[in-house]
Scaffold this motif. Structure first.
Motif, PDB file in Angstrom:
ATOM      1  N   SER A  63       0.828  -1.210   0.000  1.00 49.37           N
ATOM      2  CA  SER A  63       0.000   0.000   0.000  1.00 49.37           C
ATOM      3  C   SER A  63       0.864   1.262   0.000  1.00 49.37           C
ATOM      4  N   LEU A  64       2.112   1.158   0.476  1.00 49.35           N
ATOM      5  CA  LEU A  64       3.044   2.293   0.380  1.00 49.35           C
ATOM      6  C   LEU A  64       3.294   2.653  -1.082  1.00 49.35           C
ATOM      7  N   TYR A  65       3.257   1.622  -1.936  1.00 48.84           N
ATOM      8  CA  TYR A  65       3.481   1.835  -3.363  1.00 48.84           C
ATOM      9  C   TYR A  65       2.210   2.321  -4.051  1.00 48.84           C
ATOM     10  N   SER A  66       1.069   1.712  -3.701  1.00 50.49           N
ATOM     11  CA  SER A  66      -0.166   2.017  -4.424  1.00 50.49           C
ATOM     12  C   SER A  66      -0.843   3.295  -3.925  1.00 50.49           C
ATOM     13  N   ASP A  67      -0.652   3.655  -2.643  1.00 53.38           N
ATOM     14  CA  ASP A  67      -1.314   4.855  -2.110  1.00 53.38           C
ATOM     15  C   ASP A  67      -0.402   5.529  -1.081  1.00 53.38           C
ATOM     16  N   PRO A  68       0.717   6.104  -1.525  1.00 52.70           N
ATOM     17  CA  PRO A  68       1.718   6.619  -0.573  1.00 52.70           C
ATOM     18  C   PRO A  68       1.225   7.798   0.253  1.00 52.70           C
ATOM     19  N   VAL A  69       0.316   8.633  -0.286  1.00 54.08           N
ATOM     20  CA  VAL A  69      -0.125   9.825   0.436  1.00 54.08           C
ATOM     21  C   VAL A  69      -0.934   9.438   1.675  1.00 54.08           C
ATOM     22  N   ASN A  70      -2.017   8.650   1.480  1.00 51.78           N
ATOM     23  CA  ASN A  70      -2.845   8.250   2.619  1.00 51.78           C
ATOM     24  C   ASN A  70      -2.073   7.386   3.601  1.00 51.78           C
ATOM     25  N   THR A  71      -1.180   6.531   3.064  1.00 50.73           N
ATOM     26  CA  THR A  71      -0.361   5.695   3.940  1.00 50.73           C
ATOM     27  C   THR A  71       0.543   6.560   4.811  1.00 50.73           C
ATOM     28  N   GLY A  72       1.156   7.580   4.192  1.00 44.38           N
ATOM     29  CA  GLY A  72       2.032   8.481   4.949  1.00 44.38           C
ATOM     30  C   GLY A  72       1.289   9.252   6.021  1.00 44.38           C
ATOM     31  N   ILE A  73       0.069   9.731   5.686  1.00 43.86           N
ATOM     32  CA  ILE A  73      -0.736  10.457   6.677  1.00 43.86           C
ATOM     33  C   ILE A  73      -1.095   9.541   7.844  1.00 43.86           C
ATOM     34  N   GLY A  74      -1.463   8.293   7.521  1.00 45.83           N
ATOM     35  CA  GLY A  74      -1.801   7.335   8.574  1.00 45.83           C
ATOM     36  C   GLY A  74      -0.629   7.064   9.500  1.00 45.83           C
ATOM     37  N   PHE A  75       0.563   6.893   8.908  1.00 38.48           N
ATOM     38  CA  PHE A  75       1.770   6.697   9.719  1.00 38.48           C
ATOM     39  C   PHE A  75       2.009   7.900  10.625  1.00 38.48           C
ATOM     40  N   ALA A  76       1.841   9.102  10.069  1.00 41.06           N
ATOM     41  CA  ALA A  76       2.086  10.316  10.848  1.00 41.06           C
ATOM     42  C   ALA A  76       1.135  10.402  12.041  1.00 41.06           C
ATOM     43  N   ILE A  77      -0.147  10.095  11.809  1.00 40.05           N
ATOM     44  CA  ILE A  77      -1.128  10.119  12.905  1.00 40.05           C
ATOM     45  C   ILE A  77      -0.750   9.109  13.979  1.00 40.05           C
ATOM     46  N   SER A  78      -0.347   7.921  13.526  1.00 37.62           N
ATOM     47  CA  SER A  78       0.014   6.870  14.477  1.00 37.62           C
ATOM     48  C   SER A  78       1.262   7.229  15.278  1.00 37.62           C
ATOM     49  N   LEU A  79       2.265   7.824  14.601  1.00 38.20           N
ATOM     50  CA  LEU A  79       3.540   8.124  15.266  1.00 38.20           C
ATOM     51  C   LEU A  79       3.421   9.222  16.314  1.00 38.20           C
ATOM     52  N   THR A  80       2.308   9.963  16.310  1.00 38.56           N
ATOM     53  CA  THR A  80       2.102  10.924  17.401  1.00 38.56           C
ATOM     54  C   THR A  80       1.982  10.215  18.747  1.00 38.56           C
ATOM     55  N   GLY A  81       1.750   8.899  18.705  1.00 41.42           N
ATOM     56  CA  GLY A  81       1.684   8.122  19.945  1.00 41.42           C
ATOM     57  C   GLY A  81       3.015   8.037  20.672  1.00 41.42           C
ATOM     58  N   ILE A  82       4.137   8.212  19.940  1.00 37.16           N
ATOM     59  CA  ILE A  82       5.462   8.109  20.577  1.00 37.16           C
ATOM     60  C   ILE A  82       5.712   9.278  21.524  1.00 37.16           C
ATOM     61  N   PRO A  83       5.566  10.554  21.072  1.00 41.20           N
ATOM     62  CA  PRO A  83       5.710  11.638  22.060  1.00 41.20           C
ATOM     63  C   PRO A  83       4.639  11.585  23.142  1.00 41.20           C
ATOM     64  N   ALA A  84       3.426  11.139  22.791  1.00 35.80           N
ATOM     65  CA  ALA A  84       2.367  11.030  23.802  1.00 35.80           C
ATOM     66  C   ALA A  84       2.766  10.033  24.892  1.00 35.80           C
ATOM     67  N   TYR A  85       3.449   8.964  24.509  1.00 29.34           N
ATOM     68  CA  TYR A  85       3.898   7.962  25.481  1.00 29.34           C
ATOM     69  C   TYR A  85       4.862   8.581  26.492  1.00 29.34           C
ATOM     70  N   TYR A  86       5.787   9.395  25.986  1.00 30.00           N
ATOM     71  CA  TYR A  86       6.760  10.005  26.894  1.00 30.00           C
ATOM     72  C   TYR A  86       6.122  11.103  27.745  1.00 30.00           C
ATOM     73  N   VAL A  87       5.194  11.842  27.184  1.00 29.75           N
ATOM     74  CA  VAL A  87       4.538  12.923  27.939  1.00 29.75           C
ATOM     75  C   VAL A  87       3.635  12.358  29.034  1.00 29.75           C
ATOM     76  N   PHE A  88       2.799  11.364  28.694  1.00 29.64           N
ATOM     77  CA  PHE A  88       1.780  10.889  29.636  1.00 29.64           C
ATOM     78  C   PHE A  88       2.238   9.729  30.516  1.00 29.64           C
ATOM     79  N   ILE A  89       3.169   8.903  30.019  1.00 31.82           N
ATOM     80  CA  ILE A  89       3.530   7.684  30.750  1.00 31.82           C
ATOM     81  C   ILE A  89       4.908   7.787  31.397  1.00 31.82           C
ATOM     82  N   VAL A  90       5.930   8.159  30.605  1.00 33.81           N
ATOM     83  CA  VAL A  90       7.302   8.137  31.111  1.00 33.81           C
ATOM     84  C   VAL A  90       7.586   9.312  32.045  1.00 33.81           C
ATOM     85  N   PHE A  91       7.141  10.500  31.638  1.00 34.96           N
ATOM     86  CA  PHE A  91       7.420  11.701  32.433  1.00 34.96           C
ATOM     87  C   PHE A  91       6.647  11.653  33.749  1.00 34.96           C
TER      88      PHE A  91
END
Length: 499
Positions: free
Chosen positions: A442-470
């Protein structure tokens, strides 16, 4: 998120003014609480487990638009092959989850298995994507289909005003939330009734369709593989459509702790359900093609309604009602399942503490059930839900693939872990390969929507450090959070589960 309040002692029951203990029971004269244990009880039997899986899998898709597969395969024969293949692949995934559910006897599904295999950070990223986007959007889409089709017989042959659809949708979501908040038993009973209504609706399509087939209506099956244009870019989209139609086989694993005798019930319910669903889906598509050509099916907005109009005349008005009931059953099953994921995530410290508490009388995870209500309503009235689902569809299969990869990893990491149900290793390997192949293609067939989805999901990484680790929160903030948690506990009449 990740902080536990230390509030304890007694509080006033807001419903009757009586003093209650931390476990929610009235104290006896000696100061000790009395009554039954406050916990989620094992009320999911084999029949209820089957109804959860079938009732969640069979939604609006098979009645409204099976044309997604046909569009990307280009032939009747190839579309049926994809339907069967998706059923087999879903069975492989379901069998892998059956092993995970019997060796890790915790509720929570994907979240729990990723947590056990790969640790809290990856599990939190999955949870974050579910909480902020996937689950509210998914629930709103199913509810919109419910609102559309429950009003169809009333407004026929005129169009339905959009505001009427949204109001009916809001009522449907509210009804499902209320039902799941009030009683596990009644939620399960209504799920059984709705599952039988879905199977009846499918029978109304299959039986006359097969009758037409036996009468010799086979012209649409002649040269069935002609015009096949299964290209590399179309293949993941065809399989996405099929796998989306089968999605739901994993929901029983979200409620493992409430399943009676899970070692036997989980694998048996999964195998029976997948056999029934795959058979129903393939025969339903065969029935469609006995009446409609490929061109007619692609032109139809609601395939089951078009089918019924061609064969049944005025009786076709009942089909939208069955579609609406089917959507309601999917909403009910989905909410019942993923509310338990939020319940378990709270218990692990990844969500506010109140979400892991049980209603003192209803024995339901009330807070975990209603947490999605405001977000779902917000997306329903202001959000672009369908775009959001497009962004997130590949992420769902990425994380399911990761969870099944966790099964393979645990075979080597914890070889002595008791496994009452064990699948041949080739089954999870094939399922993982297929999941990751679809995702990365799907990265090949629909890179734009795939990239947006990855970006939305990756916001979970800073959220993990803000809400859980800190953990260096100001005392005033921690005190405020503890007060909010305590007041919510009193208002909702929920207490920590007793173990």
């Amino acid at each position: 998120m990740g902080k536990r309040s230390k509030a304890g002692g007694w509080y006033k029951n807001p419903s009757n003014g009586e003093t209650c203990g931390q476990n929610g029971h009235r104290p006896d004269p000696g100061g000790r609480p009395t009554g039954g244990k406050v916990e989620l009880r094992k009320k999911v039997t084999l029949l209820r487990g089957i109804s959860i899986i079938i009732g969640t899998i069979i939604g609006a898709g098979i009645f409204i638009s099976p044309k997604g597969i046909l569009k990307h395969t280009g032939s009747v024969g190839m579309s049926l092959v994809v339907w069967i293949t998706c059923g087999v692949l879903s069975l492989f995934g379901a069998l892998s989850y059956a092993e995970l559910g019997t060796c890790i006897k915790k509720s929570g599904g994907h979240y729990t298995y990723i947590l056990e295999a790969f640790g809290p950070q990856m599990a939190f990223v999955r949870l974050w994507a579910d909480l902020i986007a996937i689950r509210p959007a998914g629930l709103a889409v199913i509810a919109l289909a419910f609102g559309q089709y429950i009003l169809e017989p009333i407004f026929m042959p005129c169009g339905i005003p959009p505001i009427a659809v949204k109001l009916a949708t809001a009522i449907g979501i509210t009804a499902v939330m209320y039902l799941n908040s009030m009683s596990v038993t009644w939620t399960a009973r209504i799920q059984i009734i709705l599952t039988f209504s879905k199977l009846l609706a499918i029978a109304i399509i299959i039986v006359p369709g097969l009758y037409q087939l036996f009468k010799g209506q086979t012209k649409n099956f002649e040269n069935a593989f002609e015009m096949g244009n299964m290209e590399l870019t179309g293949m993941p989209l065809a399989f996405y459509s099929g796998m989306y139609a089968y999605a739901g086989w994993f929901y029983l694993n979200f409620v493992t702790e409430e399943v009676d005798n899970p070692e036997r019930t989980v694998p048996l319910a999964i195998c029976i359900s997948m056999a029934i669903v795959t058979t129903c889906y393939v025969l339903t598509n065969v029935a469609y093609y006995t009446v409609m050509s490929a061109e007619e099916l692609l032109a139809s907005q609601a395939v089951a309604v078009t089918f019924a109009e061609k064969l049944m005349g005025k009786f076709s008005m009942v089909v939208p009602v069955f579609v609406a009931l089917s959507c309601f059953g999917s909403m009910n099953g989905c909410l019942f399942a993923f509310s338990r994921m939020f319940y378990v995530a709270s218990r692990e410290g990844h969500l506010p503490e109140v979400l892991s508490m049980i209603h003192v009388r209803r024995h339901t995870p009330l807070a975990a059930v209603i947490i999605l209500y405001p977000m779902t309503m917000l997306q329903l009235f202001v959000g672009d839900i369908y775009s959001l689902l497009n962004f997130m569809s590949f992420l769902r299969w990425l994380f399911i693939g990761v969870a099944v990869l966790g099964l393979i990893y645990l075979r080597y990491k914890k070889p002595d872990l008791p496994r009452p149900f064990k699948v041949p290793i080739i089954i999870p390997v094939l399922f993982c390969f297929t999941s990751f192949f679809m995702v990365f293609l799907s990265l090949y067939s629909d890179p734009v929507n795939t990239g947006i989805g990855f970006a939305i999901s990756l916001t979970g990484i800073p959220a993990y450090y803000v809400f859980i680790v800190f953990d260096r929160r100001p005392k005033w903030l921690q005190k405020a959070l503890d007060s909010i948690n305590r007041y919510l506990q009193i208002i909702l009449e929920v207490v920590p589960a007793e173990h």
